[in-house]
Enzyme design. Structure first.
Site, mmCIF file in Angstrom:
data_model
loop_
_atom_site.group_PDB
_atom_site.id
_atom_site.type_symbol
_atom_site.label_atom_id
_atom_site.label_comp_id
_atom_site.label_asym_id
_atom_site.label_seq_id
_atom_site.Cartn_x
_atom_site.Cartn_y
_atom_site.Cartn_z
ATOM 1 N N THR A 80 0.766 -1.312 -0.028
ATOM 2 C CA THR A 80 -0.058 -0.095 0.049
ATOM 3 C C THR A 80 0.894 1.132 0.155
ATOM 4 O O THR A 80 0.840 2.086 -0.748
ATOM 5 C CB THR A 80 -0.902 -0.005 1.348
ATOM 6 O OG1 THR A 80 -1.816 -1.150 1.383
ATOM 7 C CG2 THR A 80 -1.636 1.350 1.408
ATOM 8 N N ASN A 159 -5.462 -8.803 -8.413
ATOM 9 C CA ASN A 159 -5.532 -9.585 -7.215
ATOM 10 C C ASN A 159 -6.790 -10.273 -7.061
ATOM 11 O O ASN A 159 -6.835 -11.607 -6.246
ATOM 12 C CB ASN A 159 -5.309 -8.757 -5.970
ATOM 13 C CG ASN A 159 -6.095 -7.299 -6.031
ATOM 14 O OD1 ASN A 159 -6.047 -6.651 -6.829
ATOM 15 N ND2 ASN A 159 -7.120 -7.304 -5.221
ATOM 16 N N GLN A 187 0.943 -9.127 -6.480
ATOM 17 C CA GLN A 187 0.392 -10.470 -6.491
ATOM 18 C C GLN A 187 1.410 -11.318 -7.384
ATOM 19 O O GLN A 187 1.198 -12.444 -7.484
ATOM 20 C CB GLN A 187 -1.111 -10.618 -6.934
ATOM 21 C CG GLN A 187 -2.070 -10.124 -6.101
ATOM 22 C CD GLN A 187 -2.296 -10.916 -5.076
ATOM 23 O OE1 GLN A 187 -1.880 -11.958 -5.059
ATOM 24 N NE2 GLN A 187 -2.670 -10.358 -3.761
ATOM 25 N N SER A 207 5.235 -6.598 -2.039
ATOM 26 C CA SER A 207 4.927 -6.700 -0.624
ATOM 27 C C SER A 207 5.319 -7.979 -0.044
ATOM 28 O O SER A 207 5.253 -9.104 -0.672
ATOM 29 C CB SER A 207 3.378 -6.454 -0.462
ATOM 30 O OG SER A 207 3.005 -6.802 0.917
ATOM 31 N N CYS A 333 -18.621 -6.065 2.075
ATOM 32 C CA CYS A 333 -19.510 -5.604 2.755
ATOM 33 C C CYS A 333 -19.485 -4.103 3.070
ATOM 34 O O CYS A 333 -18.779 -3.542 3.589
ATOM 35 C CB CYS A 333 -19.605 -6.185 4.008
ATOM 36 S SG CYS A 333 -19.891 -7.863 3.748
#
Ligand SMILES: *Cc1c(COP(=O)(O)O)cnc(C)c1O
Length: 408
Positions: A80, A159, A187, A207, A333
């Protein structure tokens, strides 16, 4: 088979795109850097030098994975931050040259939300559409370039759906036009060859925790000729490109993880591809009304993403979890309702198909027996859910309140 939550017949972790466990070899090289070689890598004395050697050796190992020079590696707190550094730095430094950024509709939120934030600062961002497989066309990148374009940022291996973008071709185009190219390769690292010179990229994010290293550490590759404005200011760490005392143990572990990933890549990539294809074929054969999401062949070796029609991805996830299988879905969500993934919607999937999406991402611990277990357990779960949904409309909101399904 029993469905006792604490004693499932088998435990199968299939969420390796969210995170991976730290490998034993990685953990063992990290341990001395907590309490023994604990020095500050900036200190002159022997404790400092010891830490510095750890950091610089790790930098060489990360560079080895990318075919880069060690001086081109900037350590960050993760993927990030690497994405943020690439985008925000370029935007700030090239502001006088232009205010236009090109990206795609299928980026990770670390890029997407950073672009949206830059829009609030006055930058203009083009979000390129993708085809049904989630691929961005090189012509569409070419068509979006205009005089004020300062940066192109395109994800390397997507991803959620695993589609691998034509970065080399986009790189050639960007080079020809003199525009910087960034790619989020979080990824792809350790899964497919990722040599920065072949890719023609200027900036590339990776990452650690996605390739069996510790969490909270990552890197941005910055081509030698590219200047970077630090987004975190303070000391002169990382050659003035990212301030803050180095996370020495994390960096050391990350370096080892990159080294091992690069060494094992050819074999592991083939092994994962074969497991992936066995799982995809099994699902499509055994469960009616399923479709594969993402590109059929230009695809990350560890990614399986399918839409299972007439069921909610969330309900499948909860049932798989009861059986000891950890997967994820393409829904997130938000405000009590299930929002289908921006990636699946960009690919043109209707809402109801996007809702039944299931992502299973393989890792080095997975075996053929794991795949067979999933293929034994999943079809009856789907049949049962489909029977139930014939009686009642699905309870999206309840599954959602329990907070499942955020795709990393
Ligand atoms: C996980 C991920 C990130 C974020 O990396 P962190 O180290 O977790 O911050 C960025 N991009 C992609 C494509 C990812 O999968």
């Amino acid at each position: 088979m029993t469905s006792d939550y604490n004693h499932p017949a088998r435990r199968v972790y299939l969420d390796n795109s969210s995170t991976t466990p730290v490998r034993a070899e990685v953990l063992s090289v990290m341990l001395p850097f907590f309490a023994q070689a604990f020095g500050n890598a900036s200190s002159i004395h022997r404790w400092g030098k010891e830490a510095r050697v750890g950091v610089e050796t790790a930098r060489e190992k990360v560079a080895y994975l990318l075919g880069a020079e060690p001086s081109e590696i900037v350590f960050t707190s993760g993927g990030t931050e690497a994405d943020n550094l690439a985008l925000r730095s370029t935007a700030r430094l090239l502001k006088s040259k232009g205010n236009h950024i090109i990206t795609t509709a299928v980026e990770h939120h670390a890029v997407l939300h950073t672009c949206q934030s830059l829009e609030k600062e006055g930058f203009e961002v083009t979000y390129l559409p993708v085809d049904e497989y989630g691929m961005v066309g090189v012509e569409s990148v070419a068509g979006a370039i205009r005089p004020g374009t300062i940066l192109i940022s395109v994800i390397h291996g997507q991803n959620e759906v695993g589609t691998i973008q034509p970065i080399e071709e986009i790189g050639r185009l960007a080079k020809e036009k003199g525009i910087l190219l960034h790619t989020d390769a979080v990824q792809s690292a350790g899964k497919v060859p990722l040599k920065v010179r072949d890719l023609n990229v200027d900036l590339l994010s990776i990452s650690s925790h996605k390739l069996y290293g510790p969490k909270g550490i990552g890197a941005l590759y910055v081509r030698k000729s590219v200047k970077i404005a630090p987004q975190i200011t303070g000391g002169a760490h990382e050659r003035g490109r990212r301030a803050g005392t180095e996370n020495v143990a994390g960096i050391v572990g990350f370096g080892e993880a990159c080294y091992l990933a690069e060494r094992e890549l050819p074999e592991e990539s083939l092994r994962l591809t074969s497991l992936r294809d066995r799982l995809i074929k099994g699902i499509l054969d055994k469960i009616p009304d399923t479709v594969l999401n993402g590109h059929p062949s230009r695809r990350l070796p560890h990614n399986v993403n399918v839409s299972i029609k007439y069921v909610e991805g969330e309900s499948i996830l909860l049932n798989l979890d009861l059986m000891g299988i950890g997967a994820s879905s393409g829904s997130a969500c938000t405000s009590g309702s299930l929002e289908p993934s921006h990636v699946l919607l960009a690919m043109g999937l209707p809402h109801e198909v996007a809702h039944g999406s299931l992502r299973m991402t393989l890792g080095r611990m997975n075996t053929a027996e794991d795949i067979d277990y999933v293929l034994e357990v999943l079809p009856p779960i789907v049949s049962r859910l489909r029977e139930m949904s014939a009686f009642s409309s699905l309870r999206d909101s309840r599954a959602c309140e329990e907070g499942h399904g955020n795709v990393q």
